[in-house]
Design an enzyme around this catalytic site. Sequence first.
Site, short mmCIF file in Angstrom:
data_model
loop_
_atom_site.label_atom_id
_atom_site.label_comp_id
_atom_site.label_asym_id
_atom_site.label_seq_id
_atom_site.Cartn_x
_atom_site.Cartn_y
_atom_site.Cartn_z
N HIS A 1 0.82 -1.20 0.00
CA HIS A 1 0.00 0.00 0.00
C HIS A 1 0.86 1.26 0.00
CE1 HIS A 1 -3.84 -1.84 0.10
NE2 HIS A 1 -3.46 -2.66 1.06
N ARG B 1 -13.58 -2.47 -14.44
CA ARG B 1 -13.40 -3.81 -13.85
C ARG B 1 -14.58 -4.08 -12.92
NH1 ARG B 1 -8.39 -4.66 -9.98
NH2 ARG B 1 -9.71 -3.50 -8.57
N GLU C 1 -4.48 -12.19 -14.50
CA GLU C 1 -3.68 -12.05 -13.28
C GLU C 1 -3.42 -13.40 -12.64
OE1 GLU C 1 -5.94 -9.27 -10.88
OE2 GLU C 1 -7.82 -10.09 -11.60
N ASN D 1 0.20 -6.77 -10.69
CA ASN D 1 0.40 -6.93 -9.24
C ASN D 1 0.05 -8.35 -8.80
OD1 ASN D 1 0.58 -4.24 -9.71
ND2 ASN D 1 -0.95 -3.60 -8.22
N ASP D 2 -1.18 -8.77 -9.13
CA ASP D 2 -1.58 -10.12 -8.74
C ASP D 2 -0.87 -11.18 -9.57
OD1 ASP D 2 -3.15 -9.99 -6.46
OD2 ASP D 2 -4.93 -9.39 -7.57
N CYS E 1 -2.53 -3.04 -16.82
CA CYS E 1 -3.09 -2.05 -15.92
C CYS E 1 -2.54 -2.20 -14.51
CB CYS E 1 -4.61 -2.10 -15.92
SG CYS E 1 -5.25 -3.63 -15.24
#
Lengths: 92, 566
Positions: B187, B324, B413, B436-437, B491
């Site tokens: 974060h 999304r 992802e 990220n994932d 993204c």
Amino acid sequence: MPERTATVASRSGLHARPAALFAEAAGEQPVDVTIAMQGQPEDEAMDAASILSLMTLGAAKGDVVVLRAEGDGAEAALDALVKLLETDLDAE
Amino acid sequence: MQNFQGVGVSPGRITGSVRQMPKPVSEPPSGEKLAEGISPEDAVVRLKAAAQAVHDELKARADTASGDGKAVLEATALMAKDTMLLKSAGKLINAGTSAERAIWEAGASVSEMLHNLGGYMAERATDVLDVRARIVAELRGVPAPGIPSSETPFILVAEDLAPADTATLNPAVVLALVTSGGGPQSHTAIIARSLGLPAVVAAHGVDGIADGSEVYVDGAAGFVAVEPTDEQRALATAWAETSATLAAFDGNGTTADGHLVPLLANVGGAKDAVAAAGLGAQGVGLFRTEFCFLERDTEPSVDEQAAAYKAVFDAFPGKKVVLRTLDAGADKPLPFLTDATEPNPALGVRGYRTDFTTPGVLERQLEAIARAASESEADVWVMAPMISTAAEAGRFASLCAAAGIQTPGVMVEVPSAALTAATVLREVGFASLGTNDLTQYAMAADRQLGPLADLNTPWQPAVLRLVQLTVEGAAQEGSGREGTAKPVGVCGEAAADPALAVVLTGLGVTTLSMTARSLAAVGTVLKTVTLEQAQELARLALSAPSATEARDWVRAKLPVLEELGL
């Protein structure tokens, strides 16, 4: 004991900013003031100066609440607080 | 002089004085009694004094704040000396409980009461817990938890930041973020990029830097130095100049030889969307719809959702907005949709999968999206998060068709979706890589864990290979019919790293979507390379034996990064 009824005028009810302004004003009075929903027994009335009590009371716009106070200055205190409740504090 | 090496997550070179974020307040032990020789009366007096001090501090902060923040601080200040809270703590103290434990328990029960009321009250429940922690800190004589309040600008050093800290982080006062924990996808990193603050994470040992020390932070190199040298001061001054020229993006993402790569923005609501449009974003590549649902006990109505979506679409008339669908679960739990007791939430019922257990929510969301799209001029594309198989993609496409949505797509992802991209893309119109994932799942490394920061970077050659496989799958799927391959965008946070953006372009990614603050830097760097050079750099990164080498090799071939301090 002197008491008054008042209709909550603020759009968001006695939440958020109106609750904070009202609790602060109640705390500044020379007497202890209680608040309850109309029809609620007197011994279930809560401290009007407590923002957390006001929030758990959950009064919405248009709800009628009862304010009570006793002692010197009670009448004036109640009048001032009724006026505040019947003002739309969200609009200010 | 002392140096620390961490992971750079948001570029910028700056010097400033350090303020450490106090450690979270620990729970006073259950059953803690009043200390010997302290009467309940004394303890109540101490508690009231502490509560008054917390009230005064919050009130003073409210007086300097404005808008919604001011109202929340004023209400929170009143909670600190609330009679209901203090009376219930007083009762516990009279029964022999210590003041710290008494206010802790009183706060817990009031907070639970508010939480059970739901809605707005439930949001205030966390404010009560914040007040309680502040009063305990005051009683113990330790600094209040949370981001220190200061009028002079400072560099914030913390273990890690929580999403809630964003609200109290004033970018006019905080110059840079440095954390000892967290990873590139934590974060802290996301907050820093969205605010455009230089940031270094996973810099072990920085919690030992004394408050008030002067430090130099290089958010691209991941470097922190105590007592900056003259050379470092000069670099910081130079950065201040280049960052001003980097502030603008001309709204045209392209390589030096004119290969177009539209640069889009990731947004979480109408406010973000308007800001992104102002920063030149060519559309939205990721519209997160969670904001409509978070901190709610029940599902928002179709009308309410449609109005919220339309507000974002309206910021981009005639442009592409990729929405999304609801991505709940794991680090974004929702009481009416996800099961908080799952032993392994990242591998649990999350994203598209919540439709398995709670059917209907997704269909109603699609109905709201279709309605908002028909009432706006944006070109609306809709994608589902956490798609693992072609069958799931196919079912999502048919739900979209039933709702009247023209362009369905999927997030890639989960590695299985990348590996079977050709069959997945047969079912839908486009794919968007959520790096990220994708990184977390490819490397089997939790995004939030500091010790795994080295694994958790999209520079990992394995992750780049999955990106390549997805692009190849799209080409393979498109080869059987007229026309070109279906679009594959990125993204995730990877797109915001200018060097990685070049590599992704070289791999054949068609659009890059990022936090709007990064558009200028990515656009500037992309214009310095040709498509062929980008493809060469992509091959170089894929051939590297490690993430560190992939990054170093590519950066060495892009001297513009060092010149601009990126």
